[in-house]
Each structure stands twice: as C-alpha cells, then as structure tokens.
Design a protein around this motif. Sequence first.
Motif, PDB file in Angstrom:
ATOM      1  N   PHE A 157       0.828  -1.200   0.000  1.00 44.12           N
ATOM      2  CA  PHE A 157       0.000   0.000   0.000  1.00 44.12           C
ATOM      3  C   PHE A 157       0.866   1.255   0.000  1.00 44.12           C
ATOM      4  CE2 PHE A 157      -1.857   3.481   2.404  1.00 44.12           C
ATOM      5  CZ  PHE A 157      -3.064   3.687   1.757  1.00 44.12           C
ATOM      6  N   ALA A 158       1.867   1.305   0.885  1.00 48.35           N
ATOM      7  CA  ALA A 158       2.729   2.481   0.977  1.00 48.35           C
ATOM      8  C   ALA A 158       3.505   2.704  -0.320  1.00 48.35           C
ATOM      9  CB  ALA A 158       3.696   2.334   2.154  1.00 48.35           C
ATOM     10  N   LEU A 159       3.949   1.620  -0.934  1.00 49.76           N
ATOM     11  CA  LEU A 159       4.697   1.735  -2.187  1.00 49.76           C
ATOM     12  C   LEU A 159       3.807   2.219  -3.316  1.00 49.76           C
ATOM     13  CD1 LEU A 159       7.271   1.316  -3.808  1.00 49.76           C
ATOM     14  CD2 LEU A 159       6.683  -1.107  -4.023  1.00 49.76           C
ATOM     15  N   LEU A 160       2.607   1.670  -3.416  1.00 53.61           N
ATOM     16  CA  LEU A 160       1.694   2.108  -4.469  1.00 53.61           C
ATOM     17  C   LEU A 160       1.267   3.558  -4.253  1.00 53.61           C
ATOM     18  CD1 LEU A 160       0.072   1.539  -6.981  1.00 53.61           C
ATOM     19  CD2 LEU A 160      -1.732   0.564  -5.543  1.00 53.61           C
ATOM     20  N   GLU A 161       1.044   3.950  -3.011  1.00 56.20           N
ATOM     21  CA  GLU A 161       0.690   5.342  -2.739  1.00 56.20           C
ATOM     22  C   GLU A 161       1.796   6.278  -3.224  1.00 56.20           C
ATOM     23  OE1 GLU A 161      -0.387   8.401   0.946  1.00 56.20           O
ATOM     24  OE2 GLU A 161       0.085   6.295   1.371  1.00 56.20           O
ATOM     25  N   LEU A 162       3.050   5.905  -2.975  1.00 53.87           N
ATOM     26  CA  LEU A 162       4.175   6.723  -3.428  1.00 53.87           C
ATOM     27  C   LEU A 162       4.177   6.857  -4.948  1.00 53.87           C
ATOM     28  CD1 LEU A 162       6.822   8.237  -2.758  1.00 53.87           C
ATOM     29  CD2 LEU A 162       8.000   6.027  -2.915  1.00 53.87           C
ATOM     30  N   PHE A 163       3.984   5.742  -5.655  1.00 50.54           N
ATOM     31  CA  PHE A 163       3.949   5.801  -7.115  1.00 50.54           C
ATOM     32  C   PHE A 163       2.793   6.663  -7.615  1.00 50.54           C
ATOM     33  CE2 PHE A 163       6.415   1.664  -7.276  1.00 50.54           C
ATOM     34  CZ  PHE A 163       7.511   2.209  -7.945  1.00 50.54           C
ATOM     35  N   LEU A 164       1.618   6.517  -6.990  1.00 50.12           N
ATOM     36  CA  LEU A 164       0.445   7.259  -7.454  1.00 50.12           C
ATOM     37  C   LEU A 164       0.548   8.756  -7.169  1.00 50.12           C
ATOM     38  CD1 LEU A 164      -2.423   4.766  -6.595  1.00 50.12           C
ATOM     39  CD2 LEU A 164      -1.889   5.679  -8.864  1.00 50.12           C
ATOM     40  N   ARG A 165       1.304   9.119  -6.172  1.00 48.36           N
ATOM     41  CA  ARG A 165       1.505  10.546  -5.906  1.00 48.36           C
ATOM     42  C   ARG A 165       2.525  11.163  -6.860  1.00 48.36           C
ATOM     43  NH1 ARG A 165      -1.075  12.493  -1.481  1.00 48.36           N
ATOM     44  NH2 ARG A 165      -1.767  11.014   0.112  1.00 48.36           N
ATOM     45  N   HIS A 166       3.263  10.310  -7.580  1.00 46.43           N
ATOM     46  CA  HIS A 166       4.282  10.804  -8.512  1.00 46.43           C
ATOM     47  C   HIS A 166       4.228  10.028  -9.832  1.00 46.43           C
ATOM     48  CE1 HIS A 166       5.867  12.941  -5.061  1.00 46.43           C
ATOM     49  NE2 HIS A 166       5.843  11.804  -4.410  1.00 46.43           N
ATOM     50  N   PRO A 167       3.077   9.993 -10.495  1.00 46.82           N
ATOM     51  CA  PRO A 167       2.983   9.227 -11.742  1.00 46.82           C
ATOM     52  C   PRO A 167       3.910   9.794 -12.814  1.00 46.82           C
ATOM     53  CG  PRO A 167       1.066  10.660 -11.476  1.00 46.82           C
ATOM     54  CD  PRO A 167       1.834  10.717 -10.191  1.00 46.82           C
ATOM     55  N   GLY A 215      15.894   3.555 -11.448  1.00 48.33           N
ATOM     56  CA  GLY A 215      14.828   3.276 -10.499  1.00 48.33           C
ATOM     57  C   GLY A 215      13.590   2.782 -11.190  1.00 48.33           C
ATOM     58  N   TYR A 216      12.440   3.202 -10.688  1.00 47.13           N
ATOM     59  CA  TYR A 216      11.148   2.735 -11.199  1.00 47.13           C
ATOM     60  C   TYR A 216      10.230   3.922 -11.479  1.00 47.13           C
ATOM     61  CZ  TYR A 216      12.550  -1.898  -9.520  1.00 47.13           C
ATOM     62  OH  TYR A 216      13.206  -3.073  -9.316  1.00 47.13           O
ATOM     63  N   ARG A 217       9.256   3.668 -12.356  1.00 44.27           N
ATOM     64  CA  ARG A 217       8.308   4.730 -12.719  1.00 44.27           C
ATOM     65  C   ARG A 217       6.947   4.122 -12.996  1.00 44.27           C
ATOM     66  NH1 ARG A 217      10.274   8.168 -17.581  1.00 44.27           N
ATOM     67  NH2 ARG A 217      10.077   6.159 -18.663  1.00 44.27           N
ATOM     68  N   LEU A 218       5.901   4.753 -12.458  1.00 41.21           N
ATOM     69  CA  LEU A 218       4.540   4.384 -12.801  1.00 41.21           C
ATOM     70  C   LEU A 218       4.247   4.986 -14.168  1.00 41.21           C
ATOM     71  CD1 LEU A 218       1.901   3.011 -11.823  1.00 41.21           C
ATOM     72  CD2 LEU A 218       1.199   5.254 -10.940  1.00 41.21           C
ATOM     73  N   LYS A 219       3.982   4.142 -15.157  1.00 42.70           N
ATOM     74  CA  LYS A 219       3.879   4.598 -16.535  1.00 42.70           C
ATOM     75  C   LYS A 219       2.650   5.460 -16.745  1.00 42.70           C
ATOM     76  CE  LYS A 219       4.835   1.620 -19.767  1.00 42.70           C
ATOM     77  NZ  LYS A 219       4.867   0.373 -20.566  1.00 42.70           N
ATOM     78  N   ASP A 220       2.804   6.464 -17.618  1.00 36.45           N
ATOM     79  CA  ASP A 220       1.689   7.326 -17.998  1.00 36.45           C
ATOM     80  C   ASP A 220       0.696   6.544 -18.853  1.00 36.45           C
ATOM     81  OD1 ASP A 220       2.682   9.535 -16.688  1.00 36.45           O
ATOM     82  OD2 ASP A 220       3.893  10.148 -18.415  1.00 36.45           O
TER      83      ASP A 220
END
Length: 220
Positions: A157-167, A215-220
Amino acid sequence: MTRILIVEDEDRIASFVEKGLRANGFGTTVVRDGASALSYVVTGDFDLMVLDLGLPDRDGFSVLRDMRSSGVQVPVIILTARDSVHDTVAGLEGGADDYMTKPFRFEELLARVRLRLRSAERAPELTVLRHGSLSLDLRTRRARVDDRTVDLTAREFALLELFLRHPGQVLSREQILSHVWGYDFDPGSNIVDVYVRALRRKLGADRIETLRNMGYRLKD
C-alpha cells in the motif's frame, strides 16, 4: 504522518535532530548535501525542511533560492552555526521561515517546527488517488484495477501510494527506501525490487517500468 526533511552534513547533529523529531511523532528523512535536498524536496512529500547552510557541495542559501524559484513553498527552518545579522537577514529574505543558530536546545527547535507547521497553508487531503484505470482508496487501503478490487499488504500500500503521488516520475531505490521503509533496510538490499514485483503481479506487469540504474516509474 507529518514528514520533515533534515538537511545536515554533520552526523552527530543530524542524528540528534532526527531522533528528537521521531520521538515526537514526525516522520524524518536525512540528507547530507544540497543536491539531494533539492531532489527530495521537489517531490512534494515533505511538510517542512530543517536546512543547514554549510553543506559540502553547495551553500544552503543556493538550495533555498533554487527550491523557491521552482515553486516549492514548504516551510524552511535554517539551523546553522552562522550567527551574524547579515546571514540571518539573508536567510529570511531568501525565503526561509525561521532561523536558528547552533548550539541550540531541541525544545526550542521543536516549538518552532510546530509553529511553522501550524502556520503553513495545507491543501485538502485526497481520499482516493487515481491514475488511468488504477485507483487507491486511502481510507479502505484497497486498490482497484479496472473493475476488480486488489487487497494490499501495508508495505505494498505504501509503495503504491508513493507511485500514485508521482505518476510518470522516476523514483530511485534510495527514495523508495526512505519513504516506504524509513531506511530500516540497507540501501543495497533488493527489498524494493521484491515489492515492485509483488505489485506487478497484483496490478499488471506493464504498469511499473524499470529504468536501468535509475529506479522505477509508474507509466503514464
């Protein structure tokens, strides 16, 4: 949890400030140079910065100037050994919200931190984070992908929240460790990779992109 970025290159002082703030319920991240300070503060994940002026790579005044010119309005308390009137005026006119000199009493720093946090304008908290067909409910702590609900562990949850706050933003392993694990793990650990793989299994393999050596990135 209120998060504070501590920018201090002297280990003894950084540890003293960090332990005191954590004991009073704040989340903390410590960085020891100006470049890292700017990299972290522009993410928008911090509510306040404690900034030393005598950093190894650049002057704290330039860090303050660059963050303000970038539109970052997080409150800043300068904590420094420089006690001249000229430096105090330069710090306050340069965008700092407060100025303290070393040596200092932690009780006074804590009082100033609380005052600046109360004075800061705070944006309303979102309850649901969304990115395309992916959403995360911060109250129920569940994710939805298209029409299905996904249960997450606390770390997922914490990891996904971080990604979603910085897509779309590249997040280094060090940044992820700091925000999700608070440096409880060695930066050389593969724990981030393990949890990213877990999220991919639950959300879809193509949602989180790996950028080699970055690193990693939540894709657009």
